[in-house]
Design a protein around this motif. Structure first.
Motif, PDB file in Angstrom:
ATOM      1  N   ARG A 242      23.578  47.441 -47.978  1.00 41.88           N
ATOM      2  CA  ARG A 242      24.441  46.326 -48.381  1.00 41.88           C
ATOM      3  C   ARG A 242      25.723  46.346 -47.540  1.00 41.88           C
ATOM      4  O   ARG A 242      26.402  47.383 -47.462  1.00 41.88           O
ATOM      5  N   VAL A 243      26.022  45.222 -46.918  1.00 36.20           N
ATOM      6  CA  VAL A 243      27.207  45.098 -46.063  1.00 36.20           C
ATOM      7  C   VAL A 243      28.188  44.125 -46.709  1.00 36.20           C
ATOM      8  O   VAL A 243      27.856  42.957 -46.944  1.00 36.20           O
ATOM      9  N   THR A 244      29.384  44.604 -47.047  1.00 40.47           N
ATOM     10  CA  THR A 244      30.454  43.786 -47.604  1.00 40.47           C
ATOM     11  C   THR A 244      31.697  43.971 -46.740  1.00 40.47           C
ATOM     12  O   THR A 244      32.340  45.029 -46.777  1.00 40.47           O
ATOM     13  N   ASP A 245      32.002  42.926 -45.958  1.00 42.51           N
ATOM     14  CA  ASP A 245      33.082  43.043 -44.979  1.00 42.51           C
ATOM     15  C   ASP A 245      32.809  44.268 -44.076  1.00 42.51           C
ATOM     16  O   ASP A 245      31.799  44.312 -43.398  1.00 42.51           O
ATOM     17  N   THR A 246      33.649  45.272 -44.132  1.00 39.29           N
ATOM     18  CA  THR A 246      33.447  46.457 -43.287  1.00 39.29           C
ATOM     19  C   THR A 246      32.825  47.629 -44.047  1.00 39.29           C
ATOM     20  O   THR A 246      32.634  48.705 -43.489  1.00 39.29           O
ATOM     21  N   LEU A 247      32.499  47.402 -45.322  1.00 39.14           N
ATOM     22  CA  LEU A 247      31.920  48.462 -46.146  1.00 39.14           C
ATOM     23  C   LEU A 247      30.401  48.409 -46.085  1.00 39.14           C
ATOM     24  O   LEU A 247      29.793  47.378 -46.366  1.00 39.14           O
ATOM     25  N   VAL A 248      29.774  49.521 -45.711  1.00 38.72           N
ATOM     26  CA  VAL A 248      28.315  49.627 -45.634  1.00 38.72           C
ATOM     27  C   VAL A 248      27.844  50.636 -46.670  1.00 38.72           C
ATOM     28  O   VAL A 248      28.304  51.786 -46.679  1.00 38.72           O
ATOM     29  N   THR A 249      26.928  50.198 -47.546  1.00 35.71           N
ATOM     30  CA  THR A 249      26.477  51.045 -48.651  1.00 35.71           C
ATOM     31  C   THR A 249      24.964  51.071 -48.710  1.00 35.71           C
ATOM     32  O   THR A 249      24.304  50.022 -48.627  1.00 35.71           O
ATOM     33  N   ALA A 250      24.388  52.256 -48.874  1.00 32.73           N
ATOM     34  CA  ALA A 250      22.950  52.394 -49.134  1.00 32.73           C
ATOM     35  C   ALA A 250      22.739  52.291 -50.638  1.00 32.73           C
ATOM     36  O   ALA A 250      23.347  53.030 -51.417  1.00 32.73           O
ATOM     37  N   THR A 251      21.884  51.357 -51.048  1.00 34.29           N
ATOM     38  CA  THR A 251      21.685  51.142 -52.477  1.00 34.29           C
ATOM     39  C   THR A 251      20.270  50.634 -52.731  1.00 34.29           C
ATOM     40  O   THR A 251      19.416  50.631 -51.829  1.00 34.29           O
ATOM     41  N   GLU A 252      20.021  50.223 -53.955  1.00 31.36           N
ATOM     42  CA  GLU A 252      18.713  49.716 -54.364  1.00 31.36           C
ATOM     43  C   GLU A 252      18.882  48.300 -54.895  1.00 31.36           C
ATOM     44  O   GLU A 252      19.868  47.989 -55.555  1.00 31.36           O
ATOM     45  N   ASP A 253      17.916  47.427 -54.569  1.00 34.16           N
ATOM     46  CA  ASP A 253      17.995  46.035 -55.002  1.00 34.16           C
ATOM     47  C   ASP A 253      16.745  45.668 -55.787  1.00 34.16           C
ATOM     48  O   ASP A 253      15.632  46.106 -55.442  1.00 34.16           O
ATOM     49  N   ALA A 254      16.930  44.872 -56.857  1.00 32.49           N
ATOM     50  CA  ALA A 254      15.808  44.390 -57.651  1.00 32.49           C
ATOM     51  C   ALA A 254      15.230  43.129 -57.020  1.00 32.49           C
ATOM     52  O   ALA A 254      15.969  42.225 -56.624  1.00 32.49           O
ATOM     53  N   LEU A 255      13.918  43.077 -56.905  1.00 39.63           N
ATOM     54  CA  LEU A 255      13.229  41.942 -56.306  1.00 39.63           C
ATOM     55  C   LEU A 255      12.264  41.330 -57.313  1.00 39.63           C
ATOM     56  O   LEU A 255      11.728  42.026 -58.183  1.00 39.63           O
ATOM     57  N   ALA A 256      12.034  40.022 -57.185  1.00 38.32           N
ATOM     58  CA  ALA A 256      10.985  39.377 -57.967  1.00 38.32           C
ATOM     59  C   ALA A 256       9.641  39.804 -57.389  1.00 38.32           C
ATOM     60  O   ALA A 256       9.356  39.570 -56.211  1.00 38.32           O
ATOM     61  N   ALA A 257       8.826  40.466 -58.187  1.00 40.34           N
ATOM     62  CA  ALA A 257       7.529  40.942 -57.713  1.00 40.34           C
ATOM     63  C   ALA A 257       6.609  39.760 -57.411  1.00 40.34           C
ATOM     64  O   ALA A 257       6.616  38.747 -58.123  1.00 40.34           O
ATOM     65  N   GLU A 258       5.833  39.884 -56.369  1.00 36.28           N
ATOM     66  CA  GLU A 258       4.869  38.850 -55.988  1.00 36.28           C
ATOM     67  C   GLU A 258       3.566  39.517 -55.592  1.00 36.28           C
ATOM     68  O   GLU A 258       3.525  40.323 -54.662  1.00 36.28           O
ATOM     69  N   GLU A 259       2.498  39.196 -56.298  1.00 35.82           N
ATOM     70  CA  GLU A 259       1.183  39.764 -56.020  1.00 35.82           C
ATOM     71  C   GLU A 259       0.121  38.688 -56.228  1.00 35.82           C
ATOM     72  O   GLU A 259       0.336  37.734 -56.983  1.00 35.82           O
ATOM     73  N   PRO A 260      -1.030  38.842 -55.592  1.00 30.39           N
ATOM     74  CA  PRO A 260      -2.096  37.850 -55.783  1.00 30.39           C
ATOM     75  C   PRO A 260      -2.800  38.041 -57.120  1.00 30.39           C
ATOM     76  O   PRO A 260      -2.930  39.166 -57.615  1.00 30.39           O
ATOM     77  N   LEU A 261      -3.243  36.948 -57.698  1.00 33.25           N
ATOM     78  CA  LEU A 261      -4.094  36.993 -58.882  1.00 33.25           C
ATOM     79  C   LEU A 261      -5.329  36.147 -58.610  1.00 33.25           C
ATOM     80  O   LEU A 261      -5.217  34.963 -58.274  1.00 33.25           O
ATOM     81  N   GLU A 262      -6.485  36.757 -58.742  1.00 35.50           N
ATOM     82  CA  GLU A 262      -7.733  36.004 -58.649  1.00 35.50           C
ATOM     83  C   GLU A 262      -8.172  35.626 -60.060  1.00 35.50           C
ATOM     84  O   GLU A 262      -8.196  36.473 -60.959  1.00 35.50           O
TER      85      GLU A 262
END
Length: 266
Positions: free
Chosen positions: A13-33
């Motif tokens: 994550r980059v905020t102005d001049t601050l760089v941080t290693a972190t974790e982000d939540a994502l909307a899961a996407e998978e196929p369904l048959e």
């Protein structure tokens, strides 16, 4: 308990001049048959990209809104395993498969992708004659209620929502999905299972109202659709043809009625 609709990624994550290693939540996407079993026939109906969760509702809702089955009671069982939902129909039930023939995978943003011919886009729909009346002040309160209940959106910012509401402004069911048409199918599948009379309720959409969502609501017999976003030209055209009250830009104390103003108490 973990939510199957949420995935996580390690990011920088980059905020102005601050760089941080972190974790982000994502909307899961998978196929369904979605597979259909009727008599001695076993066939794949479609593959759709969706947010995992409520897959049995999604399968039932899809079969219903595509006109393949006409009632939830046609289903004997629904099983789910490894991103495959298998719907087994009761003996003697013959599905109507012609309207839903597809020739390629549907992605999360596509509700009518893959139809093998132009005429197959349209599912037979009866004109809605519901006499439901909804006060305008009830509509004004709906987006805030929807947003307050969007649990997965709060974490990921990446999902669409659909909800059924009554004339008092109570949200009865809410479903989220990375695909807006999947959210509606999940919602309709849940309501079918509970045998709700669709003619007594409205459909609330967190985004825009496209043709495919109008058609799914029309097949179910939902008389009022209210969208936070804009409707498309085809959505307005079909709302007029099918007798559906269509509302767009429902936010910040205002809305536009594109058709069916007689159902809204102003």
């Amino acid at each position: 308990m973990s939510n199957p609709a949420i995935s996580y990624a390690h990011i920088t994550r980059v905020t102005d001049t601050l760089v941080t290693a972190t974790e982000d939540a994502l909307a899961a996407e998978e196929p369904l048959e979605i597979r259909l079993v009727h008599g001695h026939e076993h066939q794949c109906i479609t593959v759709t990209m969706r947010s995992p969760g409520q897959d049995e509702e999604l399968a039932a809702g899809f079969l219903f809104t595509e006109g393949i089955i006409t009632q939830y009671d046609a289903i004997q069982s629904i099983s789910y395993q490894n991103n495959v939902a298998t719907v087994t129909l009761l003996p003697g039930i013959t599905p109507s498969l012609q309207p839903a023939q597809r020739n390629f995978l549907a992605n999360a943003g596509c509700g009518v992708c893959g139809k093998t011919e132009l005429a197959a886009i349209y599912t037979p729909v009866a004109r809605n004659e519901s006499g439901i009346k909804i006060p305008a002040n009830v509509l004004h309160d709906l987006p805030g209620q929807l947003r307050a209940q969007q649990a997965v959106f709060d974490n990921t910012g990446g999902l669409h929502a659909a909800a059924l509401f009554n004339t008092d402004g109570t949200l009865l069911f809410l479903r989220e999905d990375i695909g807006r048409h999947n959210a509606v199918d999940k919602l309709i599948g849940a309501a079918l299972r509970e045998k709700l009379p669709f003619g007594h309720y409205g459909l609330l959409l967190s985004g825009r109202a496209g043709f495919e969502l109008i058609q799914k609501a029309a097949v179910a017999g939902i008389p009022v659709i209210a969208a936070v976003g804009a409707p498309s030209s085809m959505a307005v055209k079909m709302a007029m043809e099918w007798g559906i009250t269509l509302i767009g830009f429902l936010r910040e104390g205002r809305f536009n009625i594109y058709h069916g103003k007689e159902r809204i108490v102003l």
